[in-house]
Design a protein around this motif. Structure first.
Motif, PDB file in Angstrom:
ATOM      1  N   ALA A   4       0.823  -1.212   0.000  1.00 27.41           N
ATOM      2  CA  ALA A   4       0.000   0.000   0.000  1.00 27.41           C
ATOM      3  C   ALA A   4       0.858   1.265   0.000  1.00 27.41           C
ATOM      4  O   ALA A   4       0.548   2.228  -0.692  1.00 27.41           O
ATOM      5  CB  ALA A   4      -0.947  -0.005   1.192  1.00 27.41           C
ATOM      6  N   ILE A   5       1.932   1.277   0.757  1.00 29.69           N
ATOM      7  CA  ILE A   5       2.788   2.458   0.848  1.00 29.69           C
ATOM      8  C   ILE A   5       3.367   2.843  -0.513  1.00 29.69           C
ATOM      9  O   ILE A   5       3.620   4.010  -0.787  1.00 29.69           O
ATOM     10  CB  ILE A   5       3.906   2.269   1.911  1.00 29.69           C
ATOM     11  CG1 ILE A   5       4.623   3.572   2.210  1.00 29.69           C
ATOM     12  CG2 ILE A   5       4.906   1.220   1.445  1.00 29.69           C
ATOM     13  CD1 ILE A   5       3.788   4.574   2.945  1.00 29.69           C
ATOM     14  N   MET A   6       3.519   1.877  -1.394  1.00 30.05           N
ATOM     15  CA  MET A   6       4.057   2.149  -2.733  1.00 30.05           C
ATOM     16  C   MET A   6       3.019   2.816  -3.642  1.00 30.05           C
ATOM     17  O   MET A   6       3.349   3.251  -4.746  1.00 30.05           O
ATOM     18  CB  MET A   6       4.574   0.859  -3.355  1.00 30.05           C
ATOM     19  CG  MET A   6       5.753   0.266  -2.595  1.00 30.05           C
ATOM     20  SD  MET A   6       6.264  -1.344  -3.212  1.00 30.05           S
ATOM     21  CE  MET A   6       6.921  -0.894  -4.805  1.00 30.05           C
ATOM     22  N   ARG A  11      -5.269   6.129  -6.393  1.00 29.97           N
ATOM     23  CA  ARG A  11      -6.549   5.570  -5.970  1.00 29.97           C
ATOM     24  C   ARG A  11      -6.425   4.044  -5.897  1.00 29.97           C
ATOM     25  O   ARG A  11      -5.945   3.409  -6.835  1.00 29.97           O
ATOM     26  CB  ARG A  11      -7.626   5.959  -6.970  1.00 29.97           C
ATOM     27  CG  ARG A  11      -8.985   5.457  -6.599  1.00 29.97           C
ATOM     28  CD  ARG A  11      -9.982   5.800  -7.686  1.00 29.97           C
ATOM     29  NE  ARG A  11     -11.165   5.004  -7.475  1.00 29.97           N
ATOM     30  CZ  ARG A  11     -12.374   5.496  -7.445  1.00 29.97           C
ATOM     31  NH1 ARG A  11     -12.561   6.777  -7.638  1.00 29.97           N
ATOM     32  NH2 ARG A  11     -13.401   4.708  -7.248  1.00 29.97           N
ATOM     33  N   VAL A  12      -6.849   3.473  -4.782  1.00 26.13           N
ATOM     34  CA  VAL A  12      -6.774   2.032  -4.569  1.00 26.13           C
ATOM     35  C   VAL A  12      -8.175   1.518  -4.254  1.00 26.13           C
ATOM     36  O   VAL A  12      -8.827   2.020  -3.341  1.00 26.13           O
ATOM     37  CB  VAL A  12      -5.817   1.684  -3.403  1.00 26.13           C
ATOM     38  CG1 VAL A  12      -5.817   0.186  -3.118  1.00 26.13           C
ATOM     39  CG2 VAL A  12      -4.405   2.166  -3.712  1.00 26.13           C
TER      40      VAL A  12
END
Length: 102
Positions: A4-6, A11-12
């Motif tokens: 996630a940090i990458m 938008r995820v």
């Protein structure tokens, strides 16, 4: 799959944002139809991977689906149901793109 940090600033979409109980995503419906979730431990990752591989055009054969889904491990060995679900959702997606079944 990615950390996630990458994805900072991007938008995820998570499993919670894919569909609703009243209107599930086609992949979610196919997983239910084909019993592709069993215990449910791996289901969110399996569903999200299936959505991505279908949208990227990687559902041309069972072998291709298996390869693109290979990063997700299922403790219950629901692989036959998962494969059937991905095939069903991919066919529905192809029909929708083509304007419906002929």
């Amino acid at each position: 799959m990615t950390l996630a940090i990458m994805q900072e600033g991007r938008r995820v979409t998570t499993i919670e944002g894919l569909g609703t109980p009243e209107s599930p995503h086609a992949v979610q419906s196919a997983f239910v139809e084909h019993d592709g979730m069993q215990c449910g431990f791996c289901t969110p990752g399996q569903v999200m991977s299936a959505v991505a591989l279908i949208s990227e055009g990687h559902a041309g054969s069972d072998d291709e689906i298996r390869e693109w889904m290979s990063g997700n491990l299922c403790r219950c060995a629901a692989y036959p149901g998962i494969l059937a679900a991905v095939r069903t959702a991919a066919m529905a997606n192809a029909d929708a793109v083509a304007g419906g079944p002929s």
